[in-house]
Design a protein around this motif. Structure first.
Motif, PDB file in Angstrom:
ATOM      1  N   LYS A   1      -7.735  15.335  -1.204  1.00 29.46           N
ATOM      2  CA  LYS A   1      -9.010  14.687  -0.964  1.00 29.46           C
ATOM      3  C   LYS A   1      -9.194  13.353  -1.892  1.00 29.46           C
ATOM      4  O   LYS A   1      -9.574  12.402  -1.637  1.00 29.46           O
ATOM      5  N   MET A   2      -8.738  13.798  -3.133  1.00 29.96           N
ATOM      6  CA  MET A   2      -8.678  12.915  -4.308  1.00 29.96           C
ATOM      7  C   MET A   2      -7.819  11.870  -3.695  1.00 29.96           C
ATOM      8  O   MET A   2      -8.116  10.432  -3.955  1.00 29.96           O
ATOM      9  N   LEU A   3      -6.566  12.150  -3.374  1.00 29.51           N
ATOM     10  CA  LEU A   3      -5.390  10.838  -2.858  1.00 29.51           C
ATOM     11  C   LEU A   3      -6.558  10.025  -1.909  1.00 29.51           C
ATOM     12  O   LEU A   3      -6.452   8.866  -1.988  1.00 29.51           O
ATOM     13  N   LYS A   4      -7.044  10.754  -0.689  1.00 26.72           N
ATOM     14  CA  LYS A   4      -8.008   9.985   0.126  1.00 26.72           C
ATOM     15  C   LYS A   4      -8.969   9.089  -0.233  1.00 26.72           C
ATOM     16  O   LYS A   4      -9.163   8.121  -0.027  1.00 26.72           O
ATOM     17  N   GLU A   5      -9.642   9.527  -1.504  1.00 33.08           N
ATOM     18  CA  GLU A   5     -10.687   8.777  -2.210  1.00 33.08           C
ATOM     19  C   GLU A   5     -10.171   7.475  -2.944  1.00 33.08           C
ATOM     20  O   GLU A   5     -10.570   6.742  -3.024  1.00 33.08           O
ATOM     21  N   GLN A   6      -8.695   7.705  -3.284  1.00 38.76           N
ATOM     22  CA  GLN A   6      -8.157   6.584  -4.347  1.00 38.76           C
ATOM     23  C   GLN A   6      -7.539   5.821  -3.585  1.00 38.76           C
ATOM     24  O   GLN A   6      -7.109   4.739  -3.915  1.00 38.76           O
ATOM     25  N   PHE A   7      -7.164   6.258  -2.184  1.00 36.57           N
ATOM     26  CA  PHE A   7      -6.506   5.169  -1.114  1.00 36.57           C
ATOM     27  C   PHE A   7      -7.151   5.129   0.160  1.00 36.57           C
ATOM     28  O   PHE A   7      -6.659   5.473   1.050  1.00 36.57           O
ATOM     29  N   PRO A   8      -8.448   4.808   0.141  1.00 38.92           N
ATOM     30  CA  PRO A   8      -9.229   4.879   1.160  1.00 38.92           C
ATOM     31  C   PRO A   8      -8.964   3.899   2.491  1.00 38.92           C
ATOM     32  O   PRO A   8      -9.491   4.224   3.629  1.00 38.92           O
ATOM     33  N   ASP A   9      -8.328   2.695   1.720  1.00 33.02           N
ATOM     34  CA  ASP A   9      -7.854   1.689   2.754  1.00 33.02           C
ATOM     35  C   ASP A   9      -6.590   2.017   3.309  1.00 33.02           C
ATOM     36  O   ASP A   9      -6.098   1.062   4.051  1.00 33.02           O
ATOM     37  N   PHE A  10      -5.827   3.089   3.064  1.00 35.20           N
ATOM     38  CA  PHE A  10      -4.676   3.384   3.641  1.00 35.20           C
ATOM     39  C   PHE A  10      -4.539   4.860   4.144  1.00 35.20           C
ATOM     40  O   PHE A  10      -4.003   4.863   5.169  1.00 35.20           O
ATOM     41  N   ILE A  11      -5.247   5.955   3.392  1.00 38.08           N
ATOM     42  CA  ILE A  11      -5.326   7.127   4.097  1.00 38.08           C
ATOM     43  C   ILE A  11      -6.527   7.361   5.039  1.00 38.08           C
ATOM     44  O   ILE A  11      -7.617   7.359   4.606  1.00 38.08           O
TER      45      ILE A  11
ATOM     46  N   LYS B   1       0.780  -1.185   0.189  1.00 38.32           N
ATOM     47  CA  LYS B   1      -0.085   0.122   0.057  1.00 38.32           C
ATOM     48  C   LYS B   1       0.871   1.168  -0.044  1.00 38.32           C
ATOM     49  O   LYS B   1       0.538   2.168  -0.657  1.00 38.32           O
ATOM     50  N   ASN B   2       2.016   1.108   0.703  1.00 40.54           N
ATOM     51  CA  ASN B   2       2.843   2.526   0.909  1.00 40.54           C
ATOM     52  C   ASN B   2       3.578   2.672  -0.532  1.00 40.54           C
ATOM     53  O   ASN B   2       3.609   3.700  -0.833  1.00 40.54           O
ATOM     54  N   ASN B   3       3.996   1.625  -1.061  1.00 42.49           N
ATOM     55  CA  ASN B   3       4.548   1.547  -2.319  1.00 42.49           C
ATOM     56  C   ASN B   3       3.701   2.106  -3.466  1.00 42.49           C
ATOM     57  O   ASN B   3       4.110   3.049  -4.375  1.00 42.49           O
ATOM     58  N   ALA B   4       2.606   1.839  -3.411  1.00 43.69           N
ATOM     59  CA  ALA B   4       1.404   2.149  -4.299  1.00 43.69           C
ATOM     60  C   ALA B   4       1.319   3.523  -4.453  1.00 43.69           C
ATOM     61  O   ALA B   4       1.023   4.464  -5.166  1.00 43.69           O
ATOM     62  N   LEU B   5       1.092   4.059  -2.981  1.00 42.17           N
ATOM     63  CA  LEU B   5       0.730   5.579  -2.648  1.00 42.17           C
ATOM     64  C   LEU B   5       1.946   6.543  -3.011  1.00 42.17           C
ATOM     65  O   LEU B   5       2.114   7.504  -3.960  1.00 42.17           O
ATOM     66  N   LYS B   6       3.049   5.838  -2.776  1.00 42.26           N
ATOM     67  CA  LYS B   6       4.479   6.784  -3.131  1.00 42.26           C
ATOM     68  C   LYS B   6       4.580   6.697  -4.926  1.00 42.26           C
ATOM     69  O   LYS B   6       4.797   8.130  -5.288  1.00 42.26           O
ATOM     70  N   GLN B   7       4.383   5.784  -5.478  1.00 39.86           N
ATOM     71  CA  GLN B   7       4.483   5.855  -6.875  1.00 39.86           C
ATOM     72  C   GLN B   7       3.447   6.757  -7.278  1.00 39.86           C
ATOM     73  O   GLN B   7       3.674   7.467  -8.442  1.00 39.86           O
TER      74      GLN B   7
END
Length: 222
Positions: A189-199, A146-152
């Motif tokens: 907000k878009m980041l949070k919506e795209q990664f709801p299971d992490f942010i 999850k961390n790597n996906a968000l970082k990329q």
């Protein structure tokens, strides 16, 4: 934002860090209503791809902490470069009482050791119609994937310039350039919506001023 002042320290030990923080509190404690402390674990420095309408390019600040062999002449050169990173070898030679050939050879060695790993342009983004923001990000259910996906994903944005993994009350900070607070908040907000299971949530801070001192770590090397 929630925080009025952020400062960073480079230290050798936790005890040294403890004493410095206590000294700051003893001198300025009457002005401090609340404080939080977080430590860098890993930092991805990302190029400003938005200038070329492209994704950024990420470089890990450091992966391991190790001691490299440096002598007095190496430290003289690094001390000068801490204040003038792009100074020509001829000028460094004059200030260090070394020959240009020695300076060139030692710089090559220092770069090969990874002590100098990049030169980076420091911009005043306000002069190009942008503002600088920091996002404190609270995460949940951490996994490396999850961390790597968000970082990329952040690297691909082009305007996120730091991806900072932390140990502290929050585990992640992002630094980004944006035209205004509304556009920066919309991106988060878009980041949070795209990664709801992490942010889990975030706090967005506008960095109004970032005073730049000369960071000369050679003074800390015994």
């Amino acid at each position: 934002g929630k925080w009025n002042l952020i400062y960073s320290l480079c230290v050798k030990t936790v005890k040294e860090f403890y004493h410095i923080v206590n000294e700051v509190n003893s001198l300025y404690g009457k002005y401090i209503l609340n404080q939080s402390i977080a430590a860098h674990a890993e930092v991805e420095i990302i190029s400003r791809g938005y200038f070329l309408q492209k994704a950024g390019i990420g470089t890990t600040w450091y992966k391991t902490v190790e001691t490299s062999p440096l002598d007095d002449e190496d430290l003289k050169i690094l001390s000068v470069m801490a204040q003038h990173a792009r100074m020509p070898s001829t000028e460094i030679a004059k200030l260090t009482n070394l020959t240009t050939r020695v300076v060139a050879y030692r710089l090559k060695k220092i770069k090969a050791l990874g002590i100098i790993n990049r030169f980076r342009l420091q911009l005043d983004v306000k002069k190009i119609g942008m503002s600088f923001y920091k996002a404190v990000v609270y995460i949940k259910d951490y996994t490396p994937s999850k961390n790597n996906a968000l970082k990329q994903h952040c690297i691909a944005q082009g305007n996120i310039v730091h991806y900072e993994q932390k140990i502290g009350p929050w585990m992640l900070e992002l630094e980004l350039d944006a035209e205004n607070y509304e556009s920066a908040d919309k991106q988060l907000k878009m980041l949070k919506e795209q990664f709801p299971d992490f942010i889990r949530s975030y706090e967005l801070l506008l960095i109004k001023e970032e005073p730049k001192g000369e960071l000369d770590l050679t003074k800390m090397i015994a």
